[in-house]
Motif scaffolding. Structure first.
Motif, short mmCIF file in Angstrom:
data_model
loop_
_atom_site.label_atom_id
_atom_site.label_comp_id
_atom_site.label_asym_id
_atom_site.label_seq_id
_atom_site.Cartn_x
_atom_site.Cartn_y
_atom_site.Cartn_z
N PHE A 1 12.91 -1.43 2.33
CA PHE A 1 12.28 -0.50 3.10
C PHE A 1 12.18 0.89 2.68
O PHE A 1 11.16 1.56 2.72
CB PHE A 1 13.13 -0.38 4.64
N LEU A 2 13.29 1.44 2.12
CA LEU A 2 13.28 2.65 1.49
C LEU A 2 12.30 2.71 0.08
O LEU A 2 11.57 3.79 -0.23
CB LEU A 2 14.64 3.17 1.06
N GLY A 3 11.95 1.65 -0.51
CA GLY A 3 11.29 1.64 -1.59
C GLY A 3 9.98 1.67 -1.14
O GLY A 3 9.16 2.18 -1.89
N ILE A 4 9.66 1.16 -0.18
CA ILE A 4 8.16 1.02 0.50
C ILE A 4 7.82 2.43 0.94
O ILE A 4 6.78 2.90 0.62
CB ILE A 4 8.09 -0.04 1.63
N PHE A 5 8.84 3.04 1.45
CA PHE A 5 8.52 4.52 1.91
C PHE A 5 8.54 5.26 0.74
O PHE A 5 7.95 6.65 1.29
CB PHE A 5 9.89 4.90 2.91
N GLU A 6 8.55 5.07 -0.53
CA GLU A 6 8.20 5.92 -1.52
C GLU A 6 6.81 6.16 -1.78
O GLU A 6 6.50 7.19 -2.48
CB GLU A 6 8.88 5.23 -2.95
N GLY A 7 5.99 5.31 -1.15
CA GLY A 7 4.73 5.48 -0.98
C GLY A 7 4.04 6.23 0.05
O GLY A 7 2.70 6.40 0.60
N PHE A 8 4.80 6.78 1.02
CA PHE A 8 4.49 7.44 2.39
C PHE A 8 3.66 8.74 1.99
O PHE A 8 2.67 9.12 2.46
CB PHE A 8 5.63 7.65 3.03
N ARG A 9 4.17 9.37 0.92
CA ARG A 9 3.62 10.47 0.57
C ARG A 9 1.81 10.39 0.26
O ARG A 9 1.11 11.10 0.66
CB ARG A 9 4.04 11.40 -0.78
N VAL A 10 1.59 9.42 -0.42
CA VAL A 10 0.32 8.95 -0.85
C VAL A 10 -0.47 8.75 0.57
O VAL A 10 -1.64 9.09 0.85
CB VAL A 10 0.08 7.85 -1.67
N THR A 11 0.14 7.69 1.45
CA THR A 11 -0.40 7.55 2.62
C THR A 11 -0.68 8.79 3.56
O THR A 11 -1.70 8.69 4.30
CB THR A 11 0.92 6.46 3.55
N ALA A 12 0.36 9.72 3.47
CA ALA A 12 0.04 10.95 4.39
C ALA A 12 -0.95 11.72 3.80
O ALA A 12 -1.79 12.18 4.59
CB ALA A 12 1.27 11.62 4.43
N THR A 13 -0.99 11.82 2.43
CA THR A 13 -2.13 12.66 1.94
C THR A 13 -3.30 12.21 2.27
O THR A 13 -4.46 13.09 2.55
CB THR A 13 -1.84 12.77 0.35
N VAL A 14 -3.66 10.97 1.93
CA VAL A 14 -5.10 10.33 2.29
C VAL A 14 -5.36 10.64 3.78
O VAL A 14 -6.57 10.81 3.97
CB VAL A 14 -4.98 8.77 1.88
N THR A 15 -4.35 10.29 4.69
CA THR A 15 -4.65 10.33 5.98
C THR A 15 -5.09 11.87 6.28
O THR A 15 -6.06 12.04 7.09
CB THR A 15 -3.55 10.16 6.90
N ALA A 16 -4.48 13.03 5.84
CA ALA A 16 -4.77 14.34 6.05
C ALA A 16 -6.04 14.57 5.53
O ALA A 16 -6.74 15.35 6.00
CB ALA A 16 -3.74 15.05 5.37
N PHE A 17 -6.36 14.34 4.15
CA PHE A 17 -7.61 14.64 3.66
C PHE A 17 -8.97 13.75 4.51
O PHE A 17 -9.91 14.31 4.47
CB PHE A 17 -7.72 14.16 2.24
N ALA A 18 -8.45 12.51 4.71
CA ALA A 18 -9.78 11.92 5.63
C ALA A 18 -9.93 12.37 6.66
O ALA A 18 -11.13 12.45 7.38
CB ALA A 18 -9.35 10.20 5.77
N LEU A 19 -8.89 13.11 7.57
CA LEU A 19 -9.26 13.74 8.79
C LEU A 19 -10.02 14.90 8.56
O LEU A 19 -10.83 15.41 9.47
CB LEU A 19 -7.84 14.37 9.44
N LEU A 20 -10.09 15.56 7.21
CA LEU A 20 -10.97 16.62 6.99
C LEU A 20 -12.54 16.38 6.94
O LEU A 20 -13.39 17.03 7.03
CB LEU A 20 -10.72 17.20 5.73
N PHE A 21 -12.60 15.13 6.72
CA PHE A 21 -14.21 14.45 6.56
C PHE A 21 -14.35 14.00 8.10
O PHE A 21 -15.35 14.08 8.76
CB PHE A 21 -14.16 13.51 5.79
N ALA A 22 -13.35 13.04 8.75
CA ALA A 22 -13.71 12.58 10.09
C ALA A 22 -14.03 13.35 11.26
O ALA A 22 -14.73 13.34 11.73
CB ALA A 22 -12.33 11.82 10.33
N VAL A 23 -13.21 14.40 11.58
CA VAL A 23 -13.33 15.16 12.41
C VAL A 23 -14.59 16.23 12.54
O VAL A 23 -15.32 16.05 13.40
CB VAL A 23 -12.10 16.35 12.75
N PRO A 24 -15.11 16.64 11.47
CA PRO A 24 -16.23 17.41 11.24
C PRO A 24 -17.54 16.49 11.61
O PRO A 24 -18.39 16.86 12.28
CB PRO A 24 -16.24 17.93 10.17
#
Length: 219
Positions: A7-30
């Motif tokens: 579980f902790l090993g999988i969460f090492e990829g959370f930073r990428v998941t969160a970054t993609v989500t945040a940048f995607a919102l910059l396209f999605a909302v406008p």
């Protein structure tokens, strides 16, 4: 590896998941706001063009768009980083769905409010900004929360364009440990841990909106 280590090993990829989500919102909302309003206001050929753009992003499979943008564009000399490709594709796909929530929210308003605003001498643009959009955005909020959750879950596909997100980390661990039940159950739990707080927040927003509507109706 124990379940906790997986579980902790999988969460090492959370930073990428969160970054993609945040940048995607910059396209999605406008995209959702601009194209939803444009589809609501325009007619004829302009509306057809706006609708075509929305439907392209809404109807295309995300996995195919990721492959086209990441692997096919370099053939014609356009090469984008994997995180940029992921943000554009997931963001505009989500924005396509969101635009329909915007359009539907505006269309659900009583036409008398538009007529009242125009009768007061307000321009069409000011009626939109001051009267229609504030009310429509409240109605759209629960749908936007759902789209946000879908966006987070959609990031599981970015592992296909080499990004080390949580799904990619699960695949890496699977290559080292033969424990498919433990690894993919942990991956399922990891996405649940990320998405459930958003679900709770969405319910809180819906409750607040419902309370606001009750107070408004009482007045």
């Amino acid at each position: 590896m124990t379940i906790v280590e997986i579980f902790l090993g999988i969460f090492e990829g959370f930073r990428v998941t969160a970054t993609v989500t945040a940048f995607a919102l910059l396209f999605a909302v406008p995209f959702a706001l601009i194209f939803g309003v444009a589809q609501y206001l325009t007619k004829g050929a302009v509306r057809l063009i706006v609708t075509s753009i929305i439907e392209f992003w809404r109807s295309s499979a995300v996995i195919i768009l990721l492959f086209v943008f990441y692997y096919a564009l370099p053939v014609v000399g356009i090469q984008l980083p994997a995180i940029t490709v992921s943000a554009i594709v997931l963001g505009l796909n989500t924005g396509g769905y969101g635009s329909q929530a915007v359009r539907a929210g505006l269309q659900s308003l009583d036409k008398g409010q538009l007529e009242a605003g125009m009768a007061l001498g307000l321009s069409r643009r000011r009626v939109l900004y001051l009267i229609e959009l504030p009310q429509a955005l409240v109605r759209m909020a629960p749908t936007f929360i759902n789209q946000f959750i879908q966006l987070v879950k959609g990031t599981a596909l970015v592992s296909l364009v080499t990004l080390t997100d949580m799904t990619f980390r699960a695949k890496e661990i699977a290559e080292l440990e033969y424990n498919p039940v433990g690894i993919y159950t942990s991956l399922l739990l990891a996405y649940f841990v990320v998405c459930y707080p958003i679900t709770v927040f969405g319910r809180w927003v819906e409750l607040r909106i419902g309370t606001g509507r009750e107070l408004t109706s009482e007045l």
